[in-house]
Design an enzyme around this catalytic site. Structure first.
Site, short mmCIF file in Angstrom:
data_model
loop_
_atom_site.label_atom_id
_atom_site.label_comp_id
_atom_site.label_asym_id
_atom_site.label_seq_id
_atom_site.Cartn_x
_atom_site.Cartn_y
_atom_site.Cartn_z
N SER A 128 0.68 -1.31 0.03
CA SER A 128 0.00 0.01 -0.11
C SER A 128 0.67 1.32 0.14
O SER A 128 0.26 2.30 -0.38
CB SER A 128 -1.00 -0.10 1.27
OG SER A 128 -1.81 -0.91 1.24
N TYR A 137 -2.99 -2.35 -11.06
CA TYR A 137 -2.72 -2.21 -9.50
C TYR A 137 -2.07 -3.36 -8.79
O TYR A 137 -1.34 -2.92 -7.88
CB TYR A 137 -4.21 -2.00 -8.94
CG TYR A 137 -4.46 -2.06 -7.40
CD1 TYR A 137 -4.14 -0.56 -6.87
CD2 TYR A 137 -4.94 -3.07 -6.55
CE1 TYR A 137 -4.34 -0.58 -5.41
CE2 TYR A 137 -5.17 -2.78 -5.22
CZ TYR A 137 -4.65 -1.76 -4.57
OH TYR A 137 -5.01 -1.57 -3.34
N LYS A 191 0.82 3.43 -2.97
CA LYS A 191 -0.42 4.29 -3.12
C LYS A 191 -0.24 5.66 -3.46
O LYS A 191 -0.77 6.46 -3.97
CB LYS A 191 -1.60 3.94 -2.18
CG LYS A 191 -2.19 2.68 -2.27
CD LYS A 191 -3.24 2.26 -1.07
CE LYS A 191 -3.80 0.82 -1.14
NZ LYS A 191 -4.41 0.66 -0.06
N TYR A 246 -4.92 3.42 7.77
CA TYR A 246 -6.20 2.86 7.69
C TYR A 246 -7.02 3.38 9.03
O TYR A 246 -7.13 4.64 9.05
CB TYR A 246 -5.99 1.32 8.01
CG TYR A 246 -5.07 0.64 6.98
CD1 TYR A 246 -5.37 0.95 5.62
CD2 TYR A 246 -3.94 -0.03 7.17
CE1 TYR A 246 -4.42 0.37 4.49
CE2 TYR A 246 -3.17 -0.62 6.26
CZ TYR A 246 -3.52 -0.21 5.06
OH TYR A 246 -2.64 -0.84 4.03
N VAL A 261 0.94 -3.70 4.00
CA VAL A 261 0.94 -5.01 4.79
C VAL A 261 2.37 -5.84 4.72
O VAL A 261 2.41 -6.78 5.27
CB VAL A 261 -0.15 -5.85 4.26
CG1 VAL A 261 -1.45 -5.12 4.65
CG2 VAL A 261 -0.11 -6.07 2.84
#
Lengths: 304, 304, 304, 304
Positions: free
Chosen positions: A64, A189, A67, A240, A258
């Site tokens: 992530s 992605y 991103k 998150y 993660v």
């Protein structure tokens, strides 16, 4: 003068004694084999100095964290038009929940939750000639390091098990918030998330956000305002449903993955990357969070 | 003696004068071409008599009405084991919402919302040798009418636009509540929903539920208890988030579809099918609801 | 050297020309009479200099801005134990929603939404000898200004119309997250929110957060860590469901109130208060948000 | 001929052997003292015959069962206007959740959840001269039994602990869906719920719903249509989030209360009341549910 190396050493000494190292993410089978004892930090001052400890040169799956990089590329290509398709508010929900997306009719809360990052991936698939290649080159260019690459096994592993992401992408599509085909967007992605990088490489890549839009090689890659705004998004949405906790305990903009990596930064001062693969129950690196908390406490440096 | 034909005629006279006929469903392109003025009723008494008015012999896409038939086949094949994978509670939510599914960790509220019907489809894909063929034969056998068939254009139309259903199926898969591949389950599901039937055929197919498990030809297809329980599910869950309203206004177990069909029944007394393609804002046939309300008012027959 | 006075003047010139000044909050009857054209800014540098423009010395109802002050008093009295009863995560929901509170079993998301502030009020009612008097003295002490007082009409107005807050407090009580009686806690809470202050007084009160815990008179009122953490909470939670937007556009920790006030600060640099009573659709001062955005753009100062 | 007495005896024999009798509701302190082994059934045929077993003449707190009676009185007084203020859809949520109420802007899902029953209580407080007295007389009149009364200790017990109901009432008030003061409405509501009745009395009170609106004494108290519609609401909404399960397993309209009572009925055939104070995890009488399931299985009577 802050004794950065001494502080990193202290953190390392504390961390290796920690018995509860969290849990390795197992939902991506390829990630389950990582050594739970791995731990590294790399610190890169804007002034140029670097410090490190532990496994700072070992590659891991940035997941992530990517991103933020895809968001940066999308903003540099498309500008503020992307905000018609997603918001910048914290989600207040675990990272993979579709409920909010449905309630808010296909407008993801922010670009750092999965649904938002899938919209950003869709933007890039639309505007880039060769999305996967071009994105990889963007990261290589930011870092000046052409050895950075996708981990195709990890990308494939996510492709065949990523049902939640397929659910999110199909839901976005049903709300007309995906221009391209679900499979094409997710193929990009999953590659993006599979980037393998070291702590040292990550600090280089994120230098641009701490340095007013100029990357390590002093080339302007973002406007000052874009760099500032991406930092703001990291602070409010980067962890998150633990974003508030990170701001509260650490006080730096940052992003976790993660794979156990976390990058954080103090604008105009430094970028710091930590890697410790064991996650806490909210999906963030347990020892990574702890190390950064110790770092800002000992250096007494934070944005607040 | 109730003058059923007279009552059907009355309803027809009332309905053709109605100016607001609701809106044709357009999300499945193939359904958008249906004539909004179409209207038919077929009534089949358990005693054997039949009555009809209007377009009762015209075929239409039964869509969600098929969920009751696939549930019946699944219950007859697998028994009560299916209730480990889904519940029998009303959803209290519009029919395509994923939020509840996520909140309740992949256990659909009931077999008549999309996610629940997809689980039932998965059950059938697992237990049937040739799912599409076998399901079609089940419906043909119930009705004694081998002319019933899928509308392959409608099935294909749903396949290429059914993003919500792909989202639901992937979400189910992520919760390990789908045994087969998403594409295989949805291929079956889209075919099942594409069945083209007339009001007359639908009443025949649903005869089994009103007749204690025996179909029109007096062959036992369900246990008495299964027939009763499926009727209970229709009453509490058969009309999306308008189930309570239907029970309140009409007072019969029934099921609607976005093609504009509704089947309802009074156990041991009759089955009635209505078709009027214009939908109300909750996705149920506007004039169909109205016709059934008038029917139970004039006949003074309902389960309550 | 930044020309702060020039920048404030610029903002003023821009703002008075703005046609859409937002909407005055009317749900508290006493607030509905405020002049929509009122506008003031007060800026207080940590170095001691102050600048102002417009109605910076006019009193207004600080409303939710008081939540930061009550939080500060609670943290100074009770320490980190308060975090057993509430969280520090952004809510991602409009400010008065009870749903999340119910879902999360009576643990408010953060101390700056109503339910969280009510828990803080409960803490203060428990630990203070004379809650209303002691809180007022705390604010007078922070500012060195004994003229600050409650507006009893506003407090009463909220008491007789504050059904949402009664709902929240009763819900908290049902989850055993309120030690005192609902009426006692809300009586304190409505008084706290009714504080009448000027922009100039607000900057003085918030000086403690920008100055490492030392108030204007250089007395230590919070630990350095507490001051930093309260700033972090303001950044992530200070603007209802527009917190991300404020961080994104302005980049400062801050807090708004429905009276039209906003206070924001840059640690170690300045505190700034704006007052413009018209609200945007998310309940924050429309021109206040705009003024602060212009301020950080023109001064080029933000935490990012 | 069905051997009703034999069937009731069978049920009794089965039930007294059951080891897990569920849990007594303790949230109302006064209810916590009830004997967990109490068990009674009373059956009243429309033809006039009655049958009973066990503690069918012992009084217990009818609690939520009273919601059907207050709804009946409100419908008889106000007619269908009440449906402007609440809906008739199943809630699909545990009985005391406020989230849905908030999401749907103060319109309760149905009159049998707490928020809906509070709206009905508000209606009665508005239209009755002496609400508590008049409601009591309504119930005495239905049953022809003037010994029925409120349990003032239970009413008081709920008043001082009913925070959830205060939360719901205040939320309704904030949405302008309560005409009277919160305290007045809840005072009535807590009395209504505190009615002490026996199984035998409950079957008499509910006779009106099974007998087309005529009460035991053949006086018309509701229209045929009202009786039918209240039965429909009981079927779809009478058992909190277990309504579908009850329809599925039992197949009768009915209503349960946390005092352990359940009343169910088959229109034109019978009314049956069961009392067993231990509840299942969804708040319905555990052995009561089981007894009614056995009853409809053995008699082979249900609406489906």
């Amino acid at each position: 003068m802050i004794d950065y190396q001494g502080i990193l050493n202290n953190i390392y000494q504390t961390v290796i004694l920690e018995k509860d190292k969290g849990e390795i993410a197992t939902y991506i089978p390829e990630l389950a084999n990582v050594d739970k004892n791995a731990f590294g930090i790399h610190l890169h001052l804007i002034s140029g100095e670097t410090f490190s400890v532990g496994d700072s040169e070992k590659k891991f799956s940035i997941q992530s964290i990517s991103k933020v990089l895809s968001l940066a590329l999308a903003m540099s290509k498309v500008g503020s038009d992307i905000w018609n398709r997603l918001d910048v508010e914290p989600s207040g929900n675990p990272f993979n929940h579709l409920s909010l997306l449905e309630l808010e009719e296909g407008i993801p809360r922010n670009p750092l939750i999965n649904s938002g990052a899938i919209v950003i991936a869709d933007v890039l698939v639309s505007v880039l000639d060769n999305p996967k290649e071009d994105f990889l080159n963007f990261v290589r260019d930011l870092t000046g390091d052409s050895s950075i690459d996708y981990d195709l096994k990890v990308a494939y592993s996510e492709k065949i098990t990523g049902y939640r992401n397929y659910a999110a992408a199909n839901l976005l599509k049903s709300f007309n918030n995906l221009e391209n085909e679900v499979d094409d967007v997710l193929d990009f992605y999953f590659h993006q998330c599979s980037l393998n990088m070291t702590c040292a490489q990550l600090t280089k890549a994120f230098f641009v956000f701490a340095n007013k839009g100029k990357c390590l090689l002093e080339k302007t890659r973002l406007t000052k305002s874009q760099a500032k705004r991406i930092s703001a998004i990291m602070l409010t949405c980067g962890f998150y449903d633990e974003a508030g906790e990170f701001a509260f305990e650490v006080g730096l903009p940052g992003k976790s993955g993660v794979g156990g990596g976390i990058v954080a930064l103090l604008p105009n001062e430094f970028v710091i990357s930590v890697w410790a693969p064991g996650l806490n129950e909210r999906g963030n690196s347990k020892l990574g969070m702890q190390a950064l908390e110790q770092f800002t406490t000992e250096t007494n440096q934070s944005i607040f």
